[in-house]
Scaffold this motif. Structure first.
Motif, short mmCIF file in Angstrom:
data_model
loop_
_atom_site.label_atom_id
_atom_site.label_comp_id
_atom_site.label_asym_id
_atom_site.label_seq_id
_atom_site.Cartn_x
_atom_site.Cartn_y
_atom_site.Cartn_z
N ASN A 89 0.84 -1.20 0.00
CA ASN A 89 0.00 0.00 0.00
C ASN A 89 0.87 1.24 0.00
OD1 ASN A 89 -1.26 2.22 1.97
ND2 ASN A 89 -2.91 1.24 0.84
N ALA A 90 0.57 2.19 -0.89
CA ALA A 90 1.44 3.37 -1.08
C ALA A 90 1.59 4.18 0.21
CB ALA A 90 0.88 4.25 -2.19
N PHE A 91 0.52 4.33 0.96
CA PHE A 91 0.59 5.10 2.20
C PHE A 91 1.44 4.37 3.23
CE2 PHE A 91 -3.13 6.72 0.09
CZ PHE A 91 -3.15 8.06 0.40
N MET A 92 1.28 3.05 3.32
CA MET A 92 2.05 2.27 4.28
C MET A 92 3.54 2.29 3.94
SD MET A 92 1.48 -1.71 5.30
CE MET A 92 2.67 -2.65 6.26
N VAL A 93 3.88 2.21 2.65
CA VAL A 93 5.28 2.23 2.24
C VAL A 93 5.94 3.53 2.68
CG1 VAL A 93 6.83 2.29 0.24
CG2 VAL A 93 4.97 0.63 0.32
N GLN A 94 5.23 4.65 2.53
CA GLN A 94 5.84 5.91 2.95
C GLN A 94 5.87 6.04 4.47
OE1 GLN A 94 4.24 9.56 1.27
NE2 GLN A 94 5.99 10.74 1.97
N TRP A 95 4.87 5.52 5.16
CA TRP A 95 4.93 5.50 6.63
C TRP A 95 6.17 4.73 7.11
CZ3 TRP A 95 3.26 7.71 10.88
CH2 TRP A 95 2.05 8.41 10.90
#
Length: 383
Positions: A330-336
């Motif tokens: 998930n794009a948001f999780m990767v950046q988190w």
């Protein structure tokens, strides 16, 4: 194995994006997989502290997910020395003041965008955070999407040759709120509350273009409010004072030109809600949120346009799908994950408040371009 708990104040999780993408799909997903692997047997365990104005909604979310702490007192949460990170997914108008309070409390910052209502405010935040010595990051999720990561792979591999142009289409029909409920909150359509698709989407296009093709050096934009009357969450009609569409031309360092249309008043006739077509001297690609298709110059057909006859070409069938070649989280999780490693380990991280300020700058200059009907140069920002 050592487990390091990081307590994170999360402000704005009662909203769709804050709840779904940041809480459930990111931090709670990290907990479900046993925490974030820091290497060497060490694991980071995120502990959300839910903050907001609606106590009942916060308690319901906490009970649903087995979380222990909620609060409607932001200052009390920020005064807690055990809270290390402050995250903000509030409505834009409420964000700058909360971020300043978090900086004053010595918290590391991770925030949705835009980071402020204007460039001066965004730069002020970046300077405050730098002087305070806290780590800071801004959500720039689209570059972590599978389709755009495949596009980045093509750029890095020299697939395009010299990039000539980028053409983008983004948006969907947001219902007016009368006979069908609107998919977006009403503040999005009120300029006084920080609404408008220019303020929302041009910060995205700034970092997408910057990361993939080069810095935006000039913008020509035209905004519109195509649907001037809407119905709010309580069933009351209101005037839309913010733009619901923006049509932009962006000149990039190196000579390429990008054209991106963004609209909440368009019906989708494409494969995905976002599509970017990149044309270069050696090849072209069309990327969406997930997929990416390419056509190399060696396999480019030679169509001849005859207005008297329908074409027999099946143009979309002439493109090749780019393989995944890896698992995309998930794009948001990767950046988190990247931000939390930055906080704990000091790993490099370039998507900071200065990067967020560049997005605010582009939106501000896009609105200026539309208001004055002219091309506007985009100066390079420094703190």
């Amino acid at each position: 194995m050592a487990r390091r708990t990081v307590r994170i104040a999360m402000n704005g999780v009662t909203g769709r994006m804050g709840y779904r993408q940041h809480l459930v799909r990111s931090l709670l997903a990290l907990r479900e997989q046993g925490g974030l692997d820091l290497g060497g047997g060490d694991v980071l365990w995120p502990e959300p502290v839910l903050v907001g104005r609606r106590a009942d909604a916060l308690r319901e979310i906490a009970a649903r997910h087995g979380l222990a702490e909620t609060s409607t007192d932001l200052d009390a949460v920020l005064a807690d020395d055990s809270v290390e990170v402050y995250f903000d997914a509030q409505a834009t108008a409420a964000r700058p003041e909360a971020l300043k309070r978090a900086v004053a409390a010595g918290k590391h910052l991770y925030t949705e965008k835009p980071t402020a209502l204007d460039l001066a405010g965004a730069l002020d935040l970046a300077r405050l955070a730098d002087r305070a010595g806290v780590r800071h990051g801004v959500v720039q999720d689209k570059i972590f999407l599978p389709g755009l990561r495949k596009l980045k792979r093509l750029v890095d591999g020299g697939f395009f040759g010299r990039v000539l142009s980028v053409r983008g289409e983004f948006g969907y029909w947001v219902f007016e709120g009368d006979w069908q409920q609107a998919q977006r909150p009403s503040w999005n359509y009120r300029a006084g509350d920080g609404g408008g698709i220019t303020a929302d989407m041009l910060p995205h296009w700034e970092y997408v273009l910057h990361e993939l093709f080069g810095r935006v050096t000039a913008v020509t934009a035209r905004t519109a409010t195509h649907v001037p009357r809407r119905i709010d969450e309580r069933g009351r009609p209101y005037d839309a004072t913010a733009d619901d569409a923006v049509y932009g031309i962006f000149e990039l360092r190196g000579g390429a030109v990008a054209q991106i249309n963004s609209s909440w008043a368009v019906r989708v006739h494409r494969e995905e809600l976002l599509e970017l077509q990149v044309d270069g001297t050696h090849g072209s690609a069309v990327a969406g949120l997930h997929g990416c298709r390419i056509q190399h110059r060696a396999t480019t057909p030679k169509p001849v346009w005859n207005p008297d006859l329908p074409t027999g070409d099946r143009f979309r069938e002439q493109w090749q799908e780019v393989p995944d070649n890896e698992e995309f989280g998930n794009a948001f999780m990767v950046q988190w994950e990247a931000f939390l490693r930055h906080v704990v380990l000091g790993t490099p991280y370039r998507w900071d408040l200065l990067a967020g300020a560049r997005g605010v700058q582009l939106a501000e200059l896009g609105l200026l371009s539309s208001a004055e009907g002219r091309r506007v140069e985009v100066p390079e920002l420094v703190l």
